[in-house]
Scaffold this active site. Sequence first.
Site, PDB file in Angstrom:
ATOM      1  N   GLY A  19       0.786  -1.227   0.000  1.00 54.83           N
ATOM      2  CA  GLY A  19       0.000   0.000   0.000  1.00 54.83           C
ATOM      3  C   GLY A  19       0.817   1.275   0.000  1.00 54.83           C
ATOM      4  N   SER A  20       2.097   1.192  -0.427  1.00 59.76           N
ATOM      5  CA  SER A  20       2.895   2.423  -0.393  1.00 59.76           C
ATOM      6  C   SER A  20       2.412   3.439  -1.429  1.00 59.76           C
ATOM      7  CB  SER A  20       4.384   2.119  -0.568  1.00 59.76           C
ATOM      8  OG  SER A  20       4.654   1.650  -1.862  1.00 59.76           O
ATOM      9  N   ASN A  21       1.932   2.959  -2.571  1.00 60.27           N
ATOM     10  CA  ASN A  21       1.362   3.902  -3.549  1.00 60.27           C
ATOM     11  C   ASN A  21       0.059   4.506  -3.028  1.00 60.27           C
ATOM     12  OD1 ASN A  21       2.826   4.233  -6.205  1.00 60.27           O
ATOM     13  ND2 ASN A  21       2.933   2.010  -5.955  1.00 60.27           N
ATOM     14  N   LYS A  93      -5.976  -8.333  -8.656  1.00 56.99           N
ATOM     15  CA  LYS A  93      -7.099  -8.994  -9.331  1.00 56.99           C
ATOM     16  C   LYS A  93      -7.415  -8.273 -10.641  1.00 56.99           C
ATOM     17  CE  LYS A  93      -8.218 -12.036  -6.220  1.00 56.99           C
ATOM     18  NZ  LYS A  93      -7.978 -13.433  -6.528  1.00 56.99           N
ATOM     19  N   HIS A 111       2.088   0.586 -13.323  1.00 54.28           N
ATOM     20  CA  HIS A 111       2.794  -0.672 -13.576  1.00 54.28           C
ATOM     21  C   HIS A 111       4.294  -0.410 -13.460  1.00 54.28           C
ATOM     22  CE1 HIS A 111       3.165  -4.733 -15.146  1.00 54.28           C
ATOM     23  NE2 HIS A 111       4.225  -4.298 -15.805  1.00 54.28           N
ATOM     24  N   ASP A 152      -2.738  -4.421 -18.801  1.00 57.13           N
ATOM     25  CA  ASP A 152      -1.627  -3.500 -19.099  1.00 57.13           C
ATOM     26  C   ASP A 152      -1.611  -2.982 -20.529  1.00 57.13           C
ATOM     27  OD1 ASP A 152      -0.769  -3.979 -16.475  1.00 57.13           O
ATOM     28  OD2 ASP A 152       0.472  -5.674 -17.091  1.00 57.13           O
ATOM     29  N   GLU A 181       7.394   5.800  -8.740  1.00 56.59           N
ATOM     30  CA  GLU A 181       5.934   5.609  -8.742  1.00 56.59           C
ATOM     31  C   GLU A 181       5.275   6.585  -7.770  1.00 56.59           C
ATOM     32  OE1 GLU A 181       4.489   1.548  -8.386  1.00 56.59           O
ATOM     33  OE2 GLU A 181       6.388   0.788  -9.130  1.00 56.59           O
TER      34      GLU A 181
END
Length: 199
Positions: A19-21, A93, A111, A152, A181
Amino acid sequence: MKSENIKQIHLAVFASGGGSNAKALTMFFKNHDFIKVSLFLTNNPQSGVVTLGTEYNIPVRVISGKNLEESSVIAPLLKEFCIDYLVLAGFLKKIPDHLIKTYPDKIFNIHPSLLPKYGGKGMYGHFVHEAVKNSGDDRSGCTVHLVNEEYDKGRILHQTEIPVKGDMSAEDIAAAVLKEEHLCFAPVIESYIRILEGL
Ligand code: GRF
Protein backbone atom coordinates in the site's frame (compact mmCIF):
# COMPACT_ATOMS: atom_id res chain seq x y z
CA MET A 1 -9.28 27.14 1.00
CA LYS A 2 -11.85 24.84 -0.62
CA SER A 3 -14.26 26.55 -2.98
CA GLU A 4 -17.91 25.67 -2.40
CA ASN A 5 -18.61 25.76 -6.13
CA ILE A 6 -16.11 23.15 -7.29
CA LYS A 7 -17.47 19.65 -7.77
CA GLN A 8 -15.79 17.10 -5.49
CA ILE A 9 -14.20 14.17 -7.31
CA HIS A 10 -14.11 10.96 -5.30
CA LEU A 11 -11.47 8.29 -5.86
CA ALA A 12 -11.62 4.65 -4.84
CA VAL A 13 -8.12 3.21 -4.43
CA PHE A 14 -7.75 -0.55 -4.94
CA ALA A 15 -4.69 -2.24 -3.43
CA SER A 16 -3.60 -5.78 -2.58
CA GLY A 17 -0.16 -5.42 -1.02
CA GLY A 18 1.96 -3.07 1.03
CA GLY A 19 0.00 0.00 0.00
CA SER A 20 2.89 2.42 -0.39
CA ASN A 21 1.36 3.90 -3.55
CA ALA A 22 -1.99 4.19 -1.78
CA LYS A 23 -0.17 6.11 0.96
CA ALA A 24 1.52 8.45 -1.54
CA LEU A 25 -1.89 9.13 -3.14
CA THR A 26 -3.46 9.76 0.26
CA MET A 27 -0.76 12.27 1.19
CA PHE A 28 -0.96 14.07 -2.16
CA PHE A 29 -4.75 14.46 -2.14
CA LYS A 30 -5.12 15.05 1.62
CA ASN A 31 -5.75 18.77 1.32
CA HIS A 32 -6.64 18.87 -2.35
CA ASP A 33 -9.23 21.39 -3.54
CA PHE A 34 -11.48 18.97 -5.35
CA ILE A 35 -10.05 15.44 -5.41
CA LYS A 36 -10.49 13.14 -2.45
CA VAL A 37 -9.49 9.55 -1.69
CA SER A 38 -12.89 8.41 -0.43
CA LEU A 39 -12.58 4.64 -0.29
CA PHE A 40 -9.97 1.88 -0.10
CA LEU A 41 -10.83 -1.50 -1.57
CA THR A 42 -8.70 -4.57 -1.05
CA ASN A 43 -8.92 -8.30 -1.59
CA ASN A 44 -6.36 -8.83 1.17
CA PRO A 45 -7.19 -8.16 4.83
CA GLN A 46 -3.41 -7.88 5.49
CA SER A 47 -2.95 -5.10 2.94
CA GLY A 48 -1.32 -1.88 4.14
CA VAL A 49 -4.47 0.04 3.17
CA VAL A 50 -6.33 -1.46 6.12
CA THR A 51 -4.18 0.42 8.65
CA LEU A 52 -3.82 3.39 6.31
CA GLY A 53 -7.60 3.75 6.22
CA THR A 54 -7.78 3.78 10.01
CA GLU A 55 -4.93 6.26 10.24
CA TYR A 56 -6.41 8.73 7.74
CA ASN A 57 -10.06 8.08 8.44
CA ILE A 58 -10.75 6.66 4.99
CA PRO A 59 -13.29 3.81 4.79
CA VAL A 60 -11.84 0.40 3.85
CA ARG A 61 -13.79 -2.51 2.36
CA VAL A 62 -12.35 -6.00 1.95
CA ILE A 63 -13.86 -7.73 -1.07
CA SER A 64 -13.29 -11.23 -2.38
CA GLY A 65 -12.37 -11.81 -6.01
CA LYS A 66 -15.84 -13.35 -6.45
CA ASN A 67 -17.57 -10.26 -5.07
CA LEU A 68 -15.55 -8.08 -7.41
CA GLU A 69 -17.10 -9.96 -10.33
CA GLU A 70 -20.59 -9.19 -9.04
CA SER A 71 -21.80 -5.81 -10.17
CA SER A 72 -24.71 -6.20 -7.71
CA VAL A 73 -22.14 -6.07 -4.87
CA ILE A 74 -19.68 -3.51 -6.20
CA ALA A 75 -22.00 -1.02 -7.90
CA PRO A 76 -23.94 -0.08 -4.73
CA LEU A 77 -20.68 0.22 -2.80
CA LEU A 78 -19.15 2.62 -5.32
CA LYS A 79 -22.42 4.52 -5.47
CA GLU A 80 -22.58 4.80 -1.68
CA PHE A 81 -19.24 6.66 -1.73
CA CYS A 82 -20.07 8.65 -4.92
CA ILE A 83 -16.96 7.24 -6.63
CA ASP A 84 -16.00 8.99 -9.89
CA TYR A 85 -12.66 7.31 -10.69
CA LEU A 86 -10.95 4.04 -9.74
CA VAL A 87 -7.24 3.89 -9.01
CA LEU A 88 -5.39 0.58 -9.04
CA ALA A 89 -2.36 0.88 -6.79
CA GLY A 90 -0.85 -2.59 -6.72
CA PHE A 91 -4.18 -4.40 -7.12
CA LEU A 92 -3.61 -7.98 -8.22
CA LYS A 93 -7.10 -8.99 -9.33
CA LYS A 94 -8.27 -8.42 -12.88
CA ILE A 95 -10.81 -5.63 -13.12
CA PRO A 96 -14.07 -7.13 -14.40
CA ASP A 97 -15.71 -5.84 -17.56
CA HIS A 98 -18.71 -4.45 -15.69
CA LEU A 99 -16.42 -1.92 -13.94
CA ILE A 100 -14.63 -1.03 -17.17
CA LYS A 101 -18.03 -0.31 -18.75
CA THR A 102 -19.19 1.77 -15.77
CA TYR A 103 -15.93 3.73 -15.62
CA PRO A 104 -14.79 4.09 -19.25
CA ASP A 105 -11.37 5.80 -19.36
CA LYS A 106 -11.78 6.48 -15.64
CA ILE A 107 -9.64 3.69 -14.21
CA PHE A 108 -5.93 4.30 -13.62
CA ASN A 109 -3.21 1.75 -13.05
CA ILE A 110 0.47 2.00 -12.27
CA HIS A 111 2.79 -0.67 -13.58
CA PRO A 112 6.44 -1.03 -12.55
CA SER A 113 7.97 -1.26 -16.03
CA LEU A 114 8.11 0.72 -19.24
CA LEU A 115 5.07 -0.79 -20.93
CA PRO A 116 4.55 -2.47 -23.33
CA LYS A 117 7.69 -4.19 -22.04
CA TYR A 118 7.21 -6.60 -19.15
CA GLY A 119 3.43 -6.28 -18.97
CA GLY A 120 0.55 -8.73 -19.23
CA LYS A 121 -0.78 -11.60 -17.18
CA GLY A 122 1.67 -12.88 -14.57
CA MET A 123 3.93 -9.84 -14.90
CA TYR A 124 3.71 -8.17 -11.51
CA GLY A 125 5.95 -7.37 -8.56
CA HIS A 126 9.31 -9.13 -8.48
CA PHE A 127 8.56 -11.03 -11.73
CA VAL A 128 8.80 -7.72 -13.59
CA HIS A 129 12.07 -6.63 -12.01
CA GLU A 130 13.68 -10.05 -12.41
CA ALA A 131 12.74 -10.06 -16.08
CA VAL A 132 14.29 -6.62 -16.51
CA LYS A 133 17.45 -7.71 -14.70
CA ASN A 134 17.75 -10.89 -16.80
CA SER A 135 17.14 -8.98 -20.04
CA GLY A 136 20.20 -6.80 -19.58
CA ASP A 137 18.11 -3.69 -20.41
CA ASP A 138 19.87 -0.51 -19.36
CA ARG A 139 16.65 1.22 -18.31
CA SER A 140 13.39 0.49 -16.58
CA GLY A 141 10.73 2.66 -15.01
CA CYS A 142 7.05 2.93 -14.33
CA THR A 143 3.97 3.51 -16.45
CA VAL A 144 0.69 5.16 -15.53
CA HIS A 145 -2.07 4.05 -17.87
CA LEU A 146 -5.82 3.78 -18.28
CA VAL A 147 -7.33 0.35 -17.81
CA ASN A 148 -9.20 -1.50 -20.52
CA GLU A 149 -10.25 -5.15 -20.95
CA GLU A 150 -6.68 -6.37 -21.53
CA TYR A 151 -3.97 -6.53 -18.87
CA ASP A 152 -1.63 -3.50 -19.10
CA LYS A 153 -2.82 -2.50 -22.58
CA GLY A 154 -4.80 0.69 -21.91
CA ARG A 155 -3.73 4.13 -23.08
CA ILE A 156 -0.42 5.24 -21.59
CA LEU A 157 -0.60 8.58 -19.81
CA HIS A 158 2.92 8.82 -18.43
CA GLN A 159 6.25 7.00 -18.10
CA THR A 160 9.22 7.74 -15.86
CA GLU A 161 12.52 6.08 -16.73
CA ILE A 162 15.29 5.02 -14.37
CA PRO A 163 18.77 3.86 -15.42
CA VAL A 164 19.56 0.21 -14.70
CA LYS A 165 23.23 -0.26 -13.92
CA GLY A 166 24.95 -3.63 -14.22
CA ASP A 167 25.46 -4.05 -10.49
CA MET A 168 21.80 -3.45 -9.58
CA SER A 169 19.86 -6.45 -8.27
CA ALA A 170 16.17 -6.97 -9.07
CA GLU A 171 15.46 -5.59 -5.56
CA ASP A 172 17.50 -2.46 -6.27
CA ILE A 173 15.58 -1.93 -9.51
CA ALA A 174 12.27 -2.45 -7.67
CA ALA A 175 13.20 0.13 -5.03
CA ALA A 176 14.32 2.71 -7.60
CA VAL A 177 11.14 2.24 -9.64
CA LEU A 178 8.86 2.37 -6.60
CA LYS A 179 10.39 5.69 -5.56
CA GLU A 180 9.41 7.13 -8.96
CA GLU A 181 5.93 5.61 -8.74
CA HIS A 182 5.30 7.53 -5.53
CA LEU A 183 6.32 10.78 -7.23
CA CYS A 184 4.39 10.53 -10.49
CA PHE A 185 1.14 8.62 -9.90
CA ALA A 186 -0.91 11.28 -8.08
CA PRO A 187 0.15 14.28 -10.24
CA VAL A 188 -0.65 12.34 -13.42
CA ILE A 189 -4.09 11.43 -12.06
CA GLU A 190 -4.68 15.00 -11.03
CA SER A 191 -3.83 16.50 -14.41
CA TYR A 192 -5.88 13.90 -16.28
CA ILE A 193 -8.92 14.60 -14.10
CA ARG A 194 -8.47 18.36 -14.48
CA ILE A 195 -8.53 17.98 -18.25
CA LEU A 196 -11.41 15.50 -18.38
CA GLU A 197 -13.57 17.46 -15.94
CA GLY A 198 -12.60 20.88 -17.33
CA LEU A 199 -11.44 22.03 -13.89
C1 GRF B 1 3.98 -1.28 -7.36
O1 GRF B 1 5.25 -1.56 -7.84
C2 GRF B 1 3.01 -1.11 -8.51
O2 GRF B 1 3.60 -0.62 -9.66
C3 GRF B 1 2.55 -2.49 -8.78
O3 GRF B 1 2.48 -3.10 -7.51
C4 GRF B 1 3.39 -2.46 -6.61
C5 GRF B 1 2.56 -2.06 -5.44
O4 GRF B 1 3.33 -1.57 -4.38
N1 GRF B 1 1.34 -2.50 -9.56
P1 GRF B 1 2.61 -0.89 -3.14
O5 GRF B 1 1.59 -1.90 -2.60
O6 GRF B 1 1.95 0.36 -3.60
O7 GRF B 1 3.70 -0.64 -2.14
